[in-house]
Scaffold this motif. Structure first.
Motif, PDB file in Angstrom:
ATOM      1  N   SER A 155      41.206  22.464  49.314  1.00 45.68           N
ATOM      2  CA  SER A 155      42.346  23.330  49.024  1.00 45.68           C
ATOM      3  C   SER A 155      42.863  23.102  47.619  1.00 45.68           C
ATOM      4  CB  SER A 155      43.473  23.088  50.034  1.00 45.68           C
ATOM      5  OG  SER A 155      43.930  21.750  49.973  1.00 45.68           O
ATOM      6  N   GLY A 156      43.632  24.060  47.144  1.00 40.07           N
ATOM      7  CA  GLY A 156      44.234  23.986  45.819  1.00 40.07           C
ATOM      8  C   GLY A 156      45.293  25.067  45.696  1.00 40.07           C
ATOM      9  N   SER A 157      45.633  25.382  44.465  1.00 35.63           N
ATOM     10  CA  SER A 157      46.692  26.356  44.194  1.00 35.63           C
ATOM     11  C   SER A 157      46.206  27.379  43.178  1.00 35.63           C
ATOM     12  CB  SER A 157      47.940  25.639  43.658  1.00 35.63           C
ATOM     13  OG  SER A 157      48.382  24.635  44.553  1.00 35.63           O
ATOM     14  N   GLY A 158      46.968  28.424  43.012  1.00 35.33           N
ATOM     15  CA  GLY A 158      46.672  29.445  42.020  1.00 35.33           C
ATOM     16  C   GLY A 158      47.953  30.162  41.638  1.00 35.33           C
ATOM     17  N   VAL A 159      47.902  30.912  40.528  1.00 28.96           N
ATOM     18  CA  VAL A 159      49.077  31.609  40.024  1.00 28.96           C
ATOM     19  C   VAL A 159      48.739  33.085  39.827  1.00 28.96           C
ATOM     20  CG1 VAL A 159      50.828  31.715  38.225  1.00 28.96           C
ATOM     21  CG2 VAL A 159      49.796  29.515  38.809  1.00 28.96           C
ATOM     22  N   ILE A 160      49.538  33.970  40.428  1.00 31.21           N
ATOM     23  CA  ILE A 160      49.343  35.410  40.255  1.00 31.21           C
ATOM     24  C   ILE A 160      49.855  35.805  38.868  1.00 31.21           C
ATOM     25  CG2 ILE A 160      49.807  37.698  41.190  1.00 31.21           C
ATOM     26  CD1 ILE A 160      50.581  36.332  43.827  1.00 31.21           C
ATOM     27  N   ILE A 161      48.991  36.428  38.065  1.00 28.15           N
ATOM     28  CA  ILE A 161      49.376  36.799  36.706  1.00 28.15           C
ATOM     29  C   ILE A 161      49.331  38.303  36.467  1.00 28.15           C
ATOM     30  CG2 ILE A 161      48.760  34.583  35.670  1.00 28.15           C
ATOM     31  CD1 ILE A 161      46.112  35.884  34.783  1.00 28.15           C
ATOM     32  N   SER A 162      48.953  39.054  37.491  1.00 28.16           N
ATOM     33  CA  SER A 162      48.902  40.508  37.358  1.00 28.16           C
ATOM     34  C   SER A 162      49.244  41.114  38.717  1.00 28.16           C
ATOM     35  CB  SER A 162      47.508  40.948  36.907  1.00 28.16           C
ATOM     36  OG  SER A 162      47.442  42.355  36.769  1.00 28.16           O
ATOM     37  N   PRO A 163      50.090  42.162  38.762  1.00 24.40           N
ATOM     38  CA  PRO A 163      50.522  42.725  40.044  1.00 24.40           C
ATOM     39  C   PRO A 163      49.382  43.249  40.907  1.00 24.40           C
ATOM     40  CG  PRO A 163      51.886  43.545  38.247  1.00 24.40           C
ATOM     41  CD  PRO A 163      50.726  42.841  37.617  1.00 24.40           C
ATOM     42  N   ASP A 164      48.210  43.546  40.287  1.00 25.01           N
ATOM     43  CA  ASP A 164      47.092  44.088  41.048  1.00 25.01           C
ATOM     44  C   ASP A 164      46.148  43.021  41.575  1.00 25.01           C
ATOM     45  OD1 ASP A 164      46.344  43.501  38.480  1.00 25.01           O
ATOM     46  OD2 ASP A 164      45.125  45.291  38.170  1.00 25.01           O
ATOM     47  N   GLY A 165      46.578  41.756  41.605  1.00 23.20           N
ATOM     48  CA  GLY A 165      45.835  40.751  42.356  1.00 23.20           C
ATOM     49  C   GLY A 165      45.016  39.753  41.580  1.00 23.20           C
ATOM     50  N   TYR A 166      45.115  39.713  40.261  1.00 17.35           N
ATOM     51  CA  TYR A 166      44.394  38.701  39.494  1.00 17.35           C
ATOM     52  C   TYR A 166      45.147  37.370  39.569  1.00 17.35           C
ATOM     53  CZ  TYR A 166      41.242  42.167  37.476  1.00 17.35           C
ATOM     54  OH  TYR A 166      40.280  43.130  37.306  1.00 17.35           O
ATOM     55  N   ILE A 167      44.389  36.298  39.820  1.00 13.84           N
ATOM     56  CA  ILE A 167      44.965  34.970  40.017  1.00 13.84           C
ATOM     57  C   ILE A 167      44.207  33.972  39.154  1.00 13.84           C
ATOM     58  CG2 ILE A 167      45.318  33.109  41.702  1.00 13.84           C
ATOM     59  CD1 ILE A 167      45.466  35.327  43.855  1.00 13.84           C
ATOM     60  N   VAL A 168      44.938  33.115  38.442  1.00 14.06           N
ATOM     61  CA  VAL A 168      44.319  32.035  37.680  1.00 14.06           C
ATOM     62  C   VAL A 168      44.373  30.767  38.512  1.00 14.06           C
ATOM     63  CG1 VAL A 168      46.505  31.572  36.467  1.00 14.06           C
ATOM     64  CG2 VAL A 168      44.363  30.672  35.551  1.00 14.06           C
ATOM     65  N   THR A 169      43.287  30.004  38.480  1.00 16.65           N
ATOM     66  CA  THR A 169      43.224  28.701  39.123  1.00 16.65           C
ATOM     67  C   THR A 169      42.261  27.839  38.321  1.00 16.65           C
ATOM     68  OG1 THR A 169      42.856  27.546  41.232  1.00 16.65           O
ATOM     69  CG2 THR A 169      41.380  29.388  40.723  1.00 16.65           C
ATOM     70  N   ASN A 170      41.950  26.662  38.839  1.00 17.31           N
ATOM     71  CA  ASN A 170      40.979  25.793  38.170  1.00 17.31           C
ATOM     72  C   ASN A 170      39.563  26.128  38.628  1.00 17.31           C
ATOM     73  OD1 ASN A 170      43.252  23.040  38.415  1.00 17.31           O
ATOM     74  ND2 ASN A 170      42.720  24.151  36.558  1.00 17.31           N
ATOM     75  N   ASN A 171      38.608  25.967  37.730  1.00 21.59           N
ATOM     76  CA  ASN A 171      37.208  26.132  38.099  1.00 21.59           C
ATOM     77  C   ASN A 171      36.846  25.197  39.235  1.00 21.59           C
ATOM     78  OD1 ASN A 171      34.324  26.817  37.786  1.00 21.59           O
ATOM     79  ND2 ASN A 171      34.170  24.751  36.957  1.00 21.59           N
TER      80      ASN A 171
END
Length: 511
Positions: A111-127
């Motif tokens: 498990s891990g975390s991510g951050v939503i950066i665009s309202p249409d569903g793009y999420i940044v996380t770690n590789n």
């Protein structure tokens, strides 16, 4: 009165037409916007997303936390035994403690975390959060769950861009990591130990940290640095590290989560911790968002990262190294060698020069140069000041594309998202010139291949052209999604051309 009424009516009609035209243009060009441009549109049109006033003076973090938590997601990844996913001893130990006992058989999970950066569903996380995952499940703060697909990864910065099928999602505003100051209050938001939406506070302890964590397995007992996640990493080349160091508590599960300032702006992506035990012991490390912006925009636009290179190898100077080299400079980067035909050589930089400044800013560590260059594209220019024979000289270096092949990097069951991840590739639509070159009417170009996935197994390299899947013409990622949604007999037939023009027709059996 009639004239006034006519004027008002004309103004109303004109405004309505302008607004309608704007919406049409916005919809048409939304897909080509960078994430910064999308966010400007979002914050301009969304009155509810007004900027948060800094709360540093009162040391009240409630407003910043309220802005951040809805945009930070929980990521659960599933690995088959063939994928090499393995549960960390930490997860086994803390799983029992927190009621999350790991299964002894069947698919392994992390498990891990991510951050939503665009309202249409793009999420940044770690590789390292999504690497080699067969299935990626995203849970939002309002308890909705989605299957995610990997748009692309960059192991050299340990970043990944994934996407879920959703609209009107809450997002975190991208901040400016260059303006982050040592001593400034920050919050870490993530999901440590499967505890959703956890917020911790601390200060920025340092900037520009290079801890040699990216690409290192970190299995040595004496190595204090580890990732805030549950997977090990292969060693990689050309890693770019310039971490923001913070004493906000970060633990396993925080990887890919948000580091925000007191205005509620995203300034970093949490990635690693300094610890001899694997859990928090005082310091965490986050990838600066200004570096991440370039990486994520490239992945969205090209499917991979367009990275420019100076074309030098160097050694960080300190008093001991300077003494060994027989020079008087204790600070800067000593040029050991140059790449033949590289940007530095063509600009006139020589072996034995000491790089003192980049764009007028003093250079003390490798990260001071690497992060600045990591934000640029091949063909961009960068000003460098070097010391040669006791005199400063200025050079304008044009960055070159990497001369080596693109790194083959990251991410079924039968859902479209899972199968897309199992393909293990990123794609870019063909230009008309490329279609003419390969004599095809449809196709996408492979821009990234991730190890251990279908494209890697079939040895379909970067630069290959995919023309059809299961006899359906392919012109975009959306066409791929459609082609793999309903498979007959579990067979996946991929057709196209290798970079040299040789055609292929491979069949894959979906398990």
């Amino acid at each position: 009165m009639k004239k006034i009424g006519l004027t008002l009516l004309t103004a109303f009609v004109g405004g309505a037409l302008a607004l309608g035209a704007y919406k049409v243009i916005e919809s048409k060009y939304a897909d080509n916007m960078s994430f910064e441009e999308k966010q400007k549109v979002y914050y301009t049109s969304n009155k509810a997303a007004a900027p948060v006033v800094s709360s540093t003076g009162a040391l009240d973090f409630t407003e910043a936390a309220a802005v951040a938590t809805p945009a930070v997601v929980y990521i659960r990844t599933t690995y088959s035994s063939q994928s090499g996913g393995s549960q960390d001893k930490l997860e086994q130990m803390f799983g029992d403690m927190f009621g999350q006992r790991a299964p002894q058989r069947g698919p392994q999970m992390a498990s891990g975390s991510g951050v939503i950066i665009s309202p249409d569903g793009y999420i940044v996380t770690n590789n390292h959060v999504v690497e080699k995952a067969d299935k990626i499940t995203v849970a939002t703060n309002d308890h909705r769950t989605f299957q995610a697909k990997v748009i692309g990864t960059d192991p050299n910065t340990d970043l990944a861009l994934i996407k879920i099928s959703a609209d009107n999602l809450p997002i975190l505003k991208l901040g400016n990591s260059d303006e982050v100051r040592v001593g400034e209050w920050v919050l870490a938001v993530g999901n440590p130990f499967n505890l959703n939406s956890t917020v911790t506070a601390g200060i920025v302890s340092a900037k520009g940290r290079n801890i040699n964590i990216i690409g290192s397995e970190n299995n040595d007992d004496d190595n204090p640095f580890g990732r805030a996640r549950n997977q090990t990493q292969p060693r990689l080349n050309k890693a770019i590290e310039s971490f923001i160091q913070t004493d906000a508590a970060i633990n396993p599960g925080n990887s890919g989560g948000a580091l925000i300032n007191t205005k509620g702006e995203l300034v970093g992506i949490n990635a690693a911790i300094a610890s001899h035990t694997g859990s928090y012991e005082g310091y965490g490390f986050a990838i600066p968002i200004n570096l991440a912006k370039k990486v994520l925009n490239d992945i969205k636009k090209y499917g991979t990262v367009k990275r420019g290179f100076v074309g030098i190898s160097f050694t960080e100077l300190n008093p001991d190294v300077a003494q060994q080299l027989g020079i008087t400079n204790n600070n800067g980067l000593y040029v050991n060698d140059l790449v033949a035909g590289g940007g530095a050589e063509q600009a006139g930089i020589k072996k034995g020069d000491v790089i003192e400044k980049v764009e007028g800013v003093a250079v003390y560590e490798s990260s001071d140069l690497q992060e600045r260059v990591g934000r640029l594209q091949p063909g961009d220019k960068i000003n460098m000041t070097v010391l040669r024979d006791g005199k400063e000289k200025n050079f304008e270096v044009t960055l070159k594309a990497d001369a080596t092949p693109t790194n083959r990097t990251a991410a079924v069951s039968k859902s479209a998202e899972e199968l897309f991840n199992k393909l293990g590739a990123s794609f870019q639509p063909l230009t008309q010139a490329e279609k003419a070159k390969f004599h095809v009417n449809s196709g996408v170009k492979v821009t990234q291949v991730r190890p251990g996935r279908v494209f890697d197994d079939f040895e379909i390299p970067v630069g290959s052209i995919i023309t059809s899947i299961n006899k359906s013409p392919i012109n975009s990622v959306a066409d791929i999604d459609k082609a793999i949604t309903n498979l007959r007999n579990g067979n996946l037939v991929i057709s196209g051309y290798y970079p040299d023009g040789t055609n292929f027709n491979n069949m894959f059996q979906v398990q």
